[in-house]
Design a protein around this motif. Structure first.
Motif, PDB file in Angstrom:
ATOM      1  N   PRO A 123      12.783   1.739 -56.624  1.00 18.26           N
ATOM      2  CA  PRO A 123      11.291   1.308 -56.027  1.00 18.26           C
ATOM      3  C   PRO A 123      11.118   2.700 -55.145  1.00 18.26           C
ATOM      4  N   ASP A 124      11.903   3.585 -54.631  1.00 17.81           N
ATOM      5  CA  ASP A 124      11.415   4.530 -53.721  1.00 17.81           C
ATOM      6  C   ASP A 124      11.169   5.786 -54.323  1.00 17.81           C
ATOM      7  N   ASP A 125      10.849   5.835 -55.893  1.00 14.34           N
ATOM      8  CA  ASP A 125      10.841   7.001 -56.589  1.00 14.34           C
ATOM      9  C   ASP A 125       9.243   7.086 -56.526  1.00 14.34           C
ATOM     10  N   TYR A 126       8.698   8.395 -57.014  1.00 15.21           N
ATOM     11  CA  TYR A 126       7.208   8.425 -56.938  1.00 15.21           C
ATOM     12  C   TYR A 126       6.667   8.281 -58.296  1.00 15.21           C
ATOM     13  N   LEU A 127       5.277   8.347 -58.507  1.00 15.31           N
ATOM     14  CA  LEU A 127       4.621   8.033 -59.736  1.00 15.31           C
ATOM     15  C   LEU A 127       3.067   8.788 -59.403  1.00 15.31           C
ATOM     16  N   THR A 128       2.501   9.511 -60.406  1.00 10.25           N
ATOM     17  CA  THR A 128       1.368   9.685 -60.534  1.00 10.25           C
ATOM     18  C   THR A 128       0.694   9.595 -61.776  1.00 10.25           C
ATOM     19  N   SER A 129      -0.715   8.855 -61.461  1.00  6.39           N
ATOM     20  CA  SER A 129      -1.019   8.335 -62.780  1.00  6.39           C
ATOM     21  C   SER A 129      -2.508   9.111 -63.409  1.00  6.39           C
ATOM     22  N   THR A 130      -3.126   8.514 -64.098  1.00  9.99           N
ATOM     23  CA  THR A 130      -4.406   8.956 -64.847  1.00  9.99           C
ATOM     24  C   THR A 130      -5.521   8.138 -64.256  1.00  9.99           C
ATOM     25  N   HIS A 131      -6.727   8.421 -65.014  1.00  9.75           N
ATOM     26  CA  HIS A 131      -7.874   7.542 -64.649  1.00  9.75           C
ATOM     27  C   HIS A 131      -7.688   6.192 -64.948  1.00  9.75           C
ATOM     28  N   ARG A 132      -6.758   5.936 -65.849  1.00 10.20           N
ATOM     29  CA  ARG A 132      -6.294   4.542 -66.387  1.00 10.20           C
ATOM     30  C   ARG A 132      -5.219   3.964 -65.493  1.00 10.20           C
ATOM     31  N   GLY A 133      -5.080   4.036 -64.377  1.00  6.81           N
ATOM     32  CA  GLY A 133      -3.811   3.667 -63.555  1.00  6.81           C
ATOM     33  C   GLY A 133      -3.493   2.340 -63.330  1.00  6.81           C
ATOM     34  N   HIS A 134      -4.250   1.280 -63.803  1.00 11.60           N
ATOM     35  CA  HIS A 134      -4.011   0.200 -63.170  1.00 11.60           C
ATOM     36  C   HIS A 134      -2.682  -0.511 -63.913  1.00 11.60           C
ATOM     37  N   VAL A 181       4.427  17.379 -59.484  1.00 10.78           N
ATOM     38  CA  VAL A 181       5.267  18.540 -59.275  1.00 10.78           C
ATOM     39  C   VAL A 181       5.670  18.782 -57.620  1.00 10.78           C
ATOM     40  N   GLY A 182       4.504  18.771 -56.878  1.00 14.17           N
ATOM     41  CA  GLY A 182       4.628  18.674 -55.477  1.00 14.17           C
ATOM     42  C   GLY A 182       5.586  17.924 -54.933  1.00 14.17           C
ATOM     43  N   ALA A 183       5.516  16.364 -55.551  1.00 13.20           N
ATOM     44  CA  ALA A 183       6.334  15.428 -54.914  1.00 13.20           C
ATOM     45  C   ALA A 183       7.676  15.556 -55.401  1.00 13.20           C
ATOM     46  N   ALA A 184       7.928  16.023 -56.333  1.00  8.95           N
ATOM     47  CA  ALA A 184       9.390  16.405 -57.096  1.00  8.95           C
ATOM     48  C   ALA A 184      10.021  17.381 -56.281  1.00  8.95           C
ATOM     49  N   MET A 185       9.035  18.544 -55.886  1.00  9.14           N
ATOM     50  CA  MET A 185       9.700  19.527 -54.907  1.00  9.14           C
ATOM     51  C   MET A 185      10.216  19.231 -53.643  1.00  9.14           C
ATOM     52  N   SER A 186       9.218  18.293 -52.877  1.00 11.82           N
ATOM     53  CA  SER A 186       9.654  17.867 -51.591  1.00 11.82           C
ATOM     54  C   SER A 186      11.026  16.879 -51.908  1.00 11.82           C
ATOM     55  N   ALA A 187      11.105  16.174 -53.040  1.00 16.85           N
ATOM     56  CA  ALA A 187      12.479  15.545 -52.972  1.00 16.85           C
ATOM     57  C   ALA A 187      13.423  16.515 -53.032  1.00 16.85           C
ATOM     58  N   LEU A 222      -7.146   5.104 -57.125  1.00 15.37           N
ATOM     59  CA  LEU A 222      -6.077   4.062 -56.617  1.00 15.37           C
ATOM     60  C   LEU A 222      -4.869   4.516 -56.127  1.00 15.37           C
ATOM     61  N   ALA A 223      -4.241   4.526 -54.750  1.00 10.03           N
ATOM     62  CA  ALA A 223      -3.229   4.870 -54.471  1.00 10.03           C
ATOM     63  C   ALA A 223      -2.417   3.879 -53.521  1.00 10.03           C
ATOM     64  N   ALA A 224      -1.176   4.211 -53.469  1.00 12.63           N
ATOM     65  CA  ALA A 224      -0.232   3.187 -52.718  1.00 12.63           C
ATOM     66  C   ALA A 224       0.801   3.887 -52.213  1.00 12.63           C
ATOM     67  N   PRO A 225       0.754   4.911 -51.386  1.00 12.89           N
ATOM     68  CA  PRO A 225       1.910   5.766 -50.902  1.00 12.89           C
ATOM     69  C   PRO A 225       3.129   4.974 -50.553  1.00 12.89           C
ATOM     70  N   GLU A 226       2.889   3.838 -49.806  1.00 10.07           N
ATOM     71  CA  GLU A 226       4.148   3.182 -49.347  1.00 10.07           C
ATOM     72  C   GLU A 226       5.205   2.540 -50.466  1.00 10.07           C
ATOM     73  N   LEU A 227       4.316   2.523 -51.517  1.00 10.08           N
ATOM     74  CA  LEU A 227       5.089   2.088 -53.311  1.00 10.08           C
ATOM     75  C   LEU A 227       5.445   3.291 -53.685  1.00 10.08           C
ATOM     76  N   GLY A 228       5.249   4.395 -53.331  1.00 13.52           N
ATOM     77  CA  GLY A 228       5.689   5.858 -53.892  1.00 13.52           C
ATOM     78  C   GLY A 228       4.486   5.965 -55.249  1.00 13.52           C
ATOM     79  N   ILE A 229       3.372   5.332 -54.950  1.00 16.10           N
ATOM     80  CA  ILE A 229       2.153   5.751 -56.068  1.00 16.10           C
ATOM     81  C   ILE A 229       1.355   6.502 -55.654  1.00 16.10           C
ATOM     82  N   LEU A 230       1.283   7.632 -55.695  1.00 19.63           N
ATOM     83  CA  LEU A 230       0.617   8.962 -55.288  1.00 19.63           C
ATOM     84  C   LEU A 230      -0.793   9.019 -55.664  1.00 19.63           C
TER      85      LEU A 230
END
Length: 285
Positions: A11-22, A78-84, A56-64
């Motif tokens: 649940p605490d992992d990150y995710l980045t999406s496309t314009h079809r992110g739903h 890549v930025g999120a992975a570097m921070s981790a 659409l974003a939900a940082p509290e869910l790791g959705i960047l």
């Protein structure tokens, strides 16, 4: 693909999406009502109507964030992975993008940095065989009447060789294949062994956008791919293996329909944001 990939992360992992992110957002655990509210520009949406469908974003869910820019999510991942990596918090980032994005400069820049620093990121190419209205032929070229989009290699995953990271092509319509492949890549990333590029082969049933004439695809091709619907395929597998009955699957489907209807009703009944708050949340307090 979204379900299979998100089933393989924490649940605490990150995710980045496309314009079809739903689908990605729902698979990561977002509330359907708040997601629909954001799509409809309502105050109760995840971003209070500031993000909309494509951001659409939900940082509290790791959705960047979903992203309206082709390939725009790759550098963010890549930025999120570097921070981790620097924080040593064990988080992994899933980065979804389409086959068209693999010809963008951000794709190569992101893979190069991720590979060079052994970053905990899994790049997932959702290859639906069409970049907009331009078809991918398996001689490695995208073509329509007006343009060619060249790609010398047959599969996007082959490009991983240039960065000395694993590159894997799988059937994106087989959910258990996705879970297994992404799970192995996530484990590898979490162990500090770096990035992986996974190409999931699939198909886009609808046109690139809803009012676009579907003049560039053979209707028979579309119907053939519809027979390979991942939900139908998995349902057949579960029945054959004795895991579930047709009645149980039908009941699940009806439950989902009721859940989506309720979520949409919540969104439609939610208030629109007040115009006076238009500039709120633009800058951090």
């Amino acid at each position: 693909m979204a379900v299979g990939a998100c089933a393989a992360i924490r649940p605490d992992d990150y995710l980045t999406s496309t314009h079809r992110g739903h689908g990605h957002v729902l698979a990561k655990g977002a509330d359907a009502g708040r997601m629909f509210a954001e799509l409809l520009g309502r105050e109760t949406g995840y971003n209070k109507a500031r993000g909309g469908s494509m951001h659409l974003a939900a940082p509290e869910l790791g959705i960047l964030g979903a992203n309206g820019i082709v390939g725009g999510g790759l550098p963010l991942a890549v930025g999120a992975a570097m921070s981790a990596q620097k924080l040593k918090n064990g988080r992994v980032t899933l980065c979804f993008f389409g086959d068209g994005a693999s010809n963008e400069g951000t794709f190569h820049e992101a893979l190069n940095i991720a590979a060079s620093y052994n970053l905990p990121v899994v790049f997932i190419c959702e290859n639906n065989l069409y970049a907009g209205g331009v078809k991918q032929h398996y001689d490695g070229v995208f073509r329509n009447k007006n343009m060619d989009y060249p790609r010398k290699v047959k599969f996007v995953a082959e490009r991983a060789k240039a960065y000395d990271i694993p590159g894997i092509t799988i059937d994106g319509n087989r959910v258990e294949d996705v879970i297994k492949t992404v799970g192995e890549a996530v484990e590898r990333a979490r162990e500090g062994k770096g990035a992986t590029l996974i190409e999931c082969l699939t198909y886009r049933w609808r046109t690139h956008f809803e009012v676009e004439p579907d003049t560039y695809r053979d209707p028979a091709e579309v119907e053939e791919w519809k027979k390979r619907c991942p939900i139908v395929l998995y349902g057949q597998q579960l029945i054959e293996e004795g895991v579930a009955s047709r009645q149980q699957l039908d009941e699940i489907e009806q439950d989902v329909i009721r859940e989506m209807d309720a979520a949409l009703e919540f969104a439609r009944n939610s208030p629109e944001p007040d115009v006076s708050t238009a500039l709120a949340d633009v800058f951090a307090e």
